[in-house]
Write a protein that holds these residues in place. Structure first.
Motif, mmCIF file in Angstrom:
data_model
loop_
_atom_site.group_PDB
_atom_site.id
_atom_site.type_symbol
_atom_site.label_atom_id
_atom_site.label_comp_id
_atom_site.label_asym_id
_atom_site.label_seq_id
_atom_site.Cartn_x
_atom_site.Cartn_y
_atom_site.Cartn_z
ATOM 1 N N PHE A 56 0.837 -1.194 0.000
ATOM 2 C CA PHE A 56 0.000 0.000 0.000
ATOM 3 C C PHE A 56 0.879 1.254 0.000
ATOM 4 O O PHE A 56 2.010 1.245 0.487
ATOM 5 C CB PHE A 56 -0.910 0.024 1.228
ATOM 6 N N ASP A 57 0.332 2.331 -0.553
ATOM 7 C CA ASP A 57 0.975 3.645 -0.526
ATOM 8 C C ASP A 57 0.394 4.391 0.672
ATOM 9 O O ASP A 57 -0.782 4.737 0.681
ATOM 10 C CB ASP A 57 0.688 4.389 -1.825
ATOM 11 N N VAL A 58 1.209 4.614 1.690
ATOM 12 C CA VAL A 58 0.708 5.068 2.988
ATOM 13 C C VAL A 58 0.982 6.555 3.200
ATOM 14 O O VAL A 58 2.095 7.034 2.977
ATOM 15 C CB VAL A 58 1.354 4.262 4.135
ATOM 16 N N VAL A 79 4.522 12.664 14.111
ATOM 17 C CA VAL A 79 4.634 12.432 12.659
ATOM 18 C C VAL A 79 6.088 12.665 12.265
ATOM 19 O O VAL A 79 6.468 13.765 11.842
ATOM 20 C CB VAL A 79 3.712 13.376 11.864
ATOM 21 N N ASN A 80 6.913 11.663 12.434
ATOM 22 C CA ASN A 80 8.327 11.825 12.109
ATOM 23 C C ASN A 80 8.839 10.579 11.390
ATOM 24 O O ASN A 80 8.164 9.549 11.326
ATOM 25 C CB ASN A 80 9.142 12.108 13.369
ATOM 26 N N GLU A 81 10.034 10.682 10.857
ATOM 27 C CA GLU A 81 10.608 9.598 10.058
ATOM 28 C C GLU A 81 10.849 8.356 10.897
ATOM 29 O O GLU A 81 10.709 7.229 10.403
ATOM 30 C CB GLU A 81 11.906 10.056 9.407
ATOM 31 N N SER A 82 11.189 8.525 12.149
ATOM 32 C CA SER A 82 11.467 7.372 12.996
ATOM 33 C C SER A 82 10.218 6.510 13.187
ATOM 34 O O SER A 82 10.297 5.274 13.140
ATOM 35 C CB SER A 82 11.983 7.841 14.362
ATOM 36 N N ARG A 83 9.069 7.143 13.376
ATOM 37 C CA ARG A 83 7.831 6.401 13.596
ATOM 38 C C ARG A 83 7.174 5.967 12.292
ATOM 39 O O ARG A 83 6.472 4.959 12.253
ATOM 40 C CB ARG A 83 6.841 7.256 14.403
ATOM 41 N N HIS A 85 4.265 8.770 3.545
ATOM 42 C CA HIS A 85 4.209 10.210 3.325
ATOM 43 C C HIS A 85 3.658 10.834 4.605
ATOM 44 O O HIS A 85 2.707 10.327 5.193
ATOM 45 C CB HIS A 85 3.294 10.529 2.148
ATOM 46 N N ARG A 86 4.256 11.931 5.024
ATOM 47 C CA ARG A 86 3.877 12.526 6.301
ATOM 48 C C ARG A 86 3.341 13.932 6.085
ATOM 49 O O ARG A 86 3.995 14.767 5.452
ATOM 50 C CB ARG A 86 5.082 12.541 7.251
#
Length: 328
Positions: free
Chosen positions: A184-186, A196-200, A205-206
């Protein structure tokens, strides 16, 4: 897959040039996809590129037409690491019998295959090759490493389904990882960049908004899926209203019966109808006793996979598939 990539490859082959094939265009050859597999690496794209000639134009032209028509179809690759073994491998007592012939030859091959089991390739292929070429419709192939000497890879010629995760909760983070893993494209949406960060959410896409009252600044397509997973359920009404207003294909929401009753009242106050409310799957996910965020993610993503399956395949096709697996 980018349609312009196919056009460029067709143009190069028409001119007698060796096209450039990159892992960006064919991610099944990326370092991430090939990690731990000693039989294939990103460098194999150079081997494939050098093997192409004008006879392969028809394969890429058929792939381009499939993209234009919106078909469920794939560009596939035969990857040979031991030519002699690839041509001489035999069935064992478990596998379905495909004759005494292994792979038709010991050379790499690019082919087209769609869900109707139509295959297009520049060279003849053996019955066993055809078995594995058809299997790329499970994308990637389920039996790509069944026989010695060769393996198989594929790239879909259709877009991934987009899943919106409204809320950057712990469950949402777990859902994002699993949903990405199964294709899926999330996209995750929240108002707090601390969540809402790269680690989580490394593969999503954020989007960070000032608040959930500004969801109307972004738009979803009617083919999208929405999972309402706001932290503490505090903004579930806004999430449901946004999903329903965008007429998405699927919307699901977590929560107990008591909480859902209050969300229902707020959704109705926002102008949604009872018919709209009935479109919200609640609670979200398949029922099997999931409680922790990770367990809930398995339940939710399993449901997303089932919704996607039913969206893409007719009732007749699904019945045939289930019967082939021995399920009634």
């Amino acid at each position: 897959m980018n349609r312009e990539t196919l056009t460029r490859i067709i143009g190069d082959l028409t001119e007698g040039l060796t096209p450039e094939l990159t892992a960006e265009d064919f991610p099944c050859f990326s370092a991430e996809a090939t990690e731990g597999n000693e039989h294939v690496s990103p460098d194999y794209l150079d081997v494939i590129a050098r093997s192409l000639d004008k006879s392969d134009i028809a394969t890429f032209e058929r792939a381009a037409k499939a993209m234009d028509d919106g078909d469920l179809a794939w560009i596939g690759f035969k990857i040979v690491y031991d030519p002699e073994a690839a041509m001489s491998n035999t069935d064992n007592e478990v596998t379905k019998k495909y004759g005494d012939e292994g792979s038709a030859d010991g050379e790499p091959l690019v082919f087209f295959c769609n869900d109707a089991k139509e295959c297009v390739a520049s060279r003849p292929y053996s019955p066993r090759d055809f078995f594995q070429m058809k299997d790329v419709t499970r994308g990637p192939s389920m039996h790509n490493e069944q026989f010695e000497g060769l393996t198989w890879a594929s790239v879909p010629l259709f877009d991934s389904v987009r899943v919106w995760l409204l809320g950057a909760s712990d469950a949402s983070s777990e859902v994002a990882a699993l949903a990405h893993h199964v294709g899926f494209d999330v996209t995750v949406v929240d108002y707090d960049p601390a969540y809402v960060n790269e680690s989580r959410f490394p593969d999503a896409h954020r989007i960070v908004l000032p608040g959930f009252d500004e969801l109307d600044k972004i738009k979803a397509d009617d083919s999208d899926y929405v999972c309402v997973l706001t932290r503490g359920h505090m903004f579930d009404p806004e999430g449901c209203v946004w999903a329903l207003a965008n007429n998405v294909h699927y919307v699901g929401m977590m929560g107990c019966a008591g909480k859902n009753e209050r969300v229902y009242e707020l959704v109705r106050e926002a102008g949604m109808t009872d018919a709209d409310w009935e479109r919200v799957k609640r609670p979200i996910g398949l029922k099997f006793g999931a409680k922790t965020p990770a367990e809930l993610a398995i339940s939710i993503v399993a449901e997303l996979v089932d919704v996607r399956y039913r969206q893409r395949y007719s009732e007749e096709a699904r019945a045939k598939h289930e019967a082939s697996l021995g399920r009634s």
